[in-house]
Design a protein around this motif. Structure first.
Motif, mmCIF file in Angstrom:
data_model
loop_
_atom_site.group_PDB
_atom_site.id
_atom_site.type_symbol
_atom_site.label_atom_id
_atom_site.label_comp_id
_atom_site.label_asym_id
_atom_site.label_seq_id
_atom_site.Cartn_x
_atom_site.Cartn_y
_atom_site.Cartn_z
ATOM 1 N N ALA A 97 0.836 -1.205 0.000
ATOM 2 C CA ALA A 97 0.000 0.000 0.000
ATOM 3 C C ALA A 97 0.867 1.250 0.000
ATOM 4 O O ALA A 97 0.543 2.246 -0.665
ATOM 5 C CB ALA A 97 -0.925 -0.005 1.210
ATOM 6 N N LEU A 98 1.967 1.220 0.732
ATOM 7 C CA LEU A 98 2.889 2.362 0.745
ATOM 8 C C LEU A 98 3.539 2.541 -0.618
ATOM 9 O O LEU A 98 3.642 3.663 -1.125
ATOM 10 C CB LEU A 98 3.951 2.159 1.820
ATOM 11 N N LYS A 99 3.996 1.458 -1.220
ATOM 12 C CA LYS A 99 4.604 1.536 -2.555
ATOM 13 C C LYS A 99 3.633 2.137 -3.565
ATOM 14 O O LYS A 99 4.029 2.944 -4.408
ATOM 15 C CB LYS A 99 5.033 0.144 -3.022
ATOM 16 N N ASP A 100 2.374 1.735 -3.469
ATOM 17 C CA ASP A 100 1.363 2.196 -4.427
ATOM 18 C C ASP A 100 0.872 3.603 -4.139
ATOM 19 O O ASP A 100 0.098 4.151 -4.927
ATOM 20 C CB ASP A 100 0.168 1.239 -4.423
ATOM 21 N N GLY A 101 1.268 4.175 -3.001
ATOM 22 C CA GLY A 101 0.820 5.517 -2.649
ATOM 23 C C GLY A 101 -0.565 5.567 -2.056
ATOM 24 O O GLY A 101 -1.162 6.643 -1.940
ATOM 25 N N ARG A 102 -1.112 4.397 -1.645
ATOM 26 C CA ARG A 102 -2.434 4.384 -1.032
ATOM 27 C C ARG A 102 -2.373 4.807 0.434
ATOM 28 O O ARG A 102 -3.399 5.047 1.071
ATOM 29 C CB ARG A 102 -3.050 2.991 -1.164
ATOM 30 N N VAL A 103 -1.182 4.846 1.002
ATOM 31 C CA VAL A 103 -0.929 5.381 2.333
ATOM 32 C C VAL A 103 0.431 6.056 2.260
ATOM 33 O O VAL A 103 1.277 5.674 1.434
ATOM 34 C CB VAL A 103 -0.962 4.253 3.406
ATOM 35 N N GLN A 104 0.662 7.080 3.080
ATOM 36 C CA GLN A 104 1.888 7.858 2.947
ATOM 37 C C GLN A 104 3.013 7.397 3.880
ATOM 38 O O GLN A 104 4.187 7.467 3.527
ATOM 39 C CB GLN A 104 1.597 9.347 3.205
ATOM 40 N N MET A 105 2.676 6.925 5.081
ATOM 41 C CA MET A 105 3.695 6.496 6.038
ATOM 42 C C MET A 105 3.276 5.200 6.720
ATOM 43 O O MET A 105 2.091 4.983 6.981
ATOM 44 C CB MET A 105 3.942 7.572 7.116
ATOM 45 N N ILE A 106 4.266 4.357 7.002
ATOM 46 C CA ILE A 106 4.063 3.167 7.817
ATOM 47 C C ILE A 106 5.293 3.003 8.711
ATOM 48 O O ILE A 106 6.332 3.643 8.479
ATOM 49 C CB ILE A 106 3.840 1.888 6.985
ATOM 50 N N ALA A 107 5.183 2.145 9.714
ATOM 51 C CA ALA A 107 6.333 1.860 10.585
ATOM 52 C C ALA A 107 6.345 0.372 10.915
ATOM 53 O O ALA A 107 6.094 -0.035 12.045
ATOM 54 C CB ALA A 107 6.270 2.703 11.858
ATOM 55 N N PRO A 108 6.618 -0.468 9.906
ATOM 56 C CA PRO A 108 6.579 -1.911 10.140
ATOM 57 C C PRO A 108 7.743 -2.394 10.990
ATOM 58 O O PRO A 108 8.791 -1.731 11.074
ATOM 59 C CB PRO A 108 6.679 -2.482 8.720
ATOM 60 N N ALA A 109 7.588 -3.549 11.620
ATOM 61 C CA ALA A 109 8.713 -4.197 12.269
ATOM 62 C C ALA A 109 9.804 -4.402 11.229
ATOM 63 O O ALA A 109 9.522 -4.710 10.058
ATOM 64 C CB ALA A 109 8.284 -5.530 12.867
ATOM 65 N N THR A 110 11.044 -4.214 11.620
ATOM 66 C CA THR A 110 12.151 -4.337 10.663
ATOM 67 C C THR A 110 12.159 -5.719 10.010
ATOM 68 O O THR A 110 12.582 -5.857 8.853
ATOM 69 C CB THR A 110 13.499 -4.096 11.355
ATOM 70 N N SER A 111 11.655 -6.725 10.714
ATOM 71 C CA SER A 111 11.608 -8.080 10.158
ATOM 72 C C SER A 111 10.778 -8.141 8.881
ATOM 73 O O SER A 111 11.035 -8.977 8.001
ATOM 74 C CB SER A 111 11.018 -9.050 11.181
ATOM 75 N N LYS A 112 9.774 -7.260 8.781
ATOM 76 C CA LYS A 112 8.875 -7.297 7.620
ATOM 77 C C LYS A 112 9.566 -6.872 6.328
ATOM 78 O O LYS A 112 9.039 -7.087 5.234
ATOM 79 C CB LYS A 112 7.667 -6.389 7.878
#
Length: 352
Positions: A97-112
């Motif tokens: 979703a972030l890559k596609d621009g459907r959301v602007q920011m995320i903070a995933p676990a580094t494992s992801k």
């Protein structure tokens, strides 16, 4: 006819008067474009920030602090809207979703990020960081810089690394104390080859479904246990479906703060600067307070749950480290010698 003639003269007189005093449609249009209020509307920026944990966790509190400070420092021109608990995207679809621009920011676990960028596995090595100080030096030093730079030629921009805490293990049976206790158990883990390799080495099976489905899978006994920080175990009530908690500190769970690169490039330099400075302040805040938050929830678990809580002895911890040594050999070929050397340096510096 006598009535129409005065009316017609009145209309023509009005038009002539308007032209004489300078009524100019072009000037009127220009005045509207320069209106301060209209400029403010045009400059408004909305940042949708999606994450999957509860608001009262280190990441949840950091996201809220970041949002409040950005809005305050831009006088409301930049609005950061927080979507917590996976309410917008879960941890398996937020990256796309972030890559596609459907959301602007995320903070995933580094494992992801490890499935997209193998070098990030270095942060998932078991017992790689002996202390909070070691984690801080890894995140702010060569390891953190290298990993964020790894995103350079992608649709994603890495802004910073945030802190949560060390991972612990819960089970629905007796506590996991020795490497043999993992045998034939089924655990929920995050999708990282390094983490999966650790459990394979210990002869356990794993599943990698989204974080917000962990409780349900514990409830129906599809999995025997899971690994997570104390703050996530407490706020998601995972302890209610488990009988034992092993305080193992066998790995660290941190987060990568990411923004869509095209969105970032379209922001003014002033807004970018506010975001950078606010993130630096927020990162320092969550580094210090994440320890307090996890300790607070640990005390609550001890007082208000039926969990049997166990601390690994030095001898038990050493047995774990010896058992999972093959994981280092497997991961080393994927992350490179430079990053591994930095891990070994930090282990030597901070191990007591």
């Amino acid at each position: 006819m006598k009535t129409i003639l005065p009316i017609t003269l009145f209309i023509f007189t009005g038009i002539a008067t308007a032209l004489f005093i300078g009524f100019d449609l072009g000037n009127t249009s220009e005045t509207i474009a320069q209106d301060d209020e209209q400029e403010g509307i045009k400059e408004n920026v909305v940042i949708n920030f999606s994450h999957v944990v509860a608001e009262n966790t280190p990441k949840g509190k950091a996201a809220r602090k970041f949002a409040d400070l950005v809005e305050e420092r831009t006088n409301g021109k930049v609005s950061v809207k927080i979507f917590s608990n996976g309410s917008l995207y879960n941890d398996q679809n937020e990256y796309q979703a972030l890559k596609d621009g459907r959301v602007q920011m995320i903070a995933p676990a580094t494992s992801k990020l490890t499935t997209h960028f193998p070098e990030w596995q270095v942060l998932d090595l078991p017992f790689a960081f002996p202390s909070h100080e070691a984690v801080w030096e890894a995140f702010q030093g060569e390891i953190g810089t290298t990993l964020l730079d790894d995103l350079h030629n992608t649709e994603i921009k890495g802004l910073d690394l945030w802190y949560n805490g060390f991972k612990q293990i819960t089970t629905n049976e007796k506590a996991i104390l020795s490497p043999s206790d993992f045998n034939r158990k089924h655990f929920r883990i995050m999708p990282s080859p390094a983490i999966e390799e650790m459990y394979n080495t210990l002869e356990a099976s794993t599943s990698t479904f989204p974080f917000n489905k962990t409780y349900k899978n514990l409830e129906v006994d599809f999995i025997d246990g899971q690994e997570n920080t104390i703050s996530n175990i407490y706020t998601k009530k995972l302890y209610k479906e488990q009988s034992s908690l092993t305080l193992s500190n066998h790995g660290y769970l941190g987060y990568a703060v990411l923004i869509n690169r095209e969105f970032w490039n379209n922001l003014s330099s002033e807004v970018q600067q506010v975001i950078k400075e606010t993130l630096t302040e927020t990162t320092d805040w969550v580094r210090r307070h994440s320890i307090e938050i996890n300790d607070s929830y640990k005390r609550k678990l001890a007082l208000n749950s039926n969990l049997d809580i166990h601390y690994l002895t030095n001898q038990e911890e050493q047995a774990w480290k010896e058992a999972i040594q093959p994981v280092y050999e497997e991961v080393e070929s994927k992350v490179g010698q430079d990053l591994m050397n930095e891990v070994y340096r930090l282990k030597e510096k901070y191990e007591q």
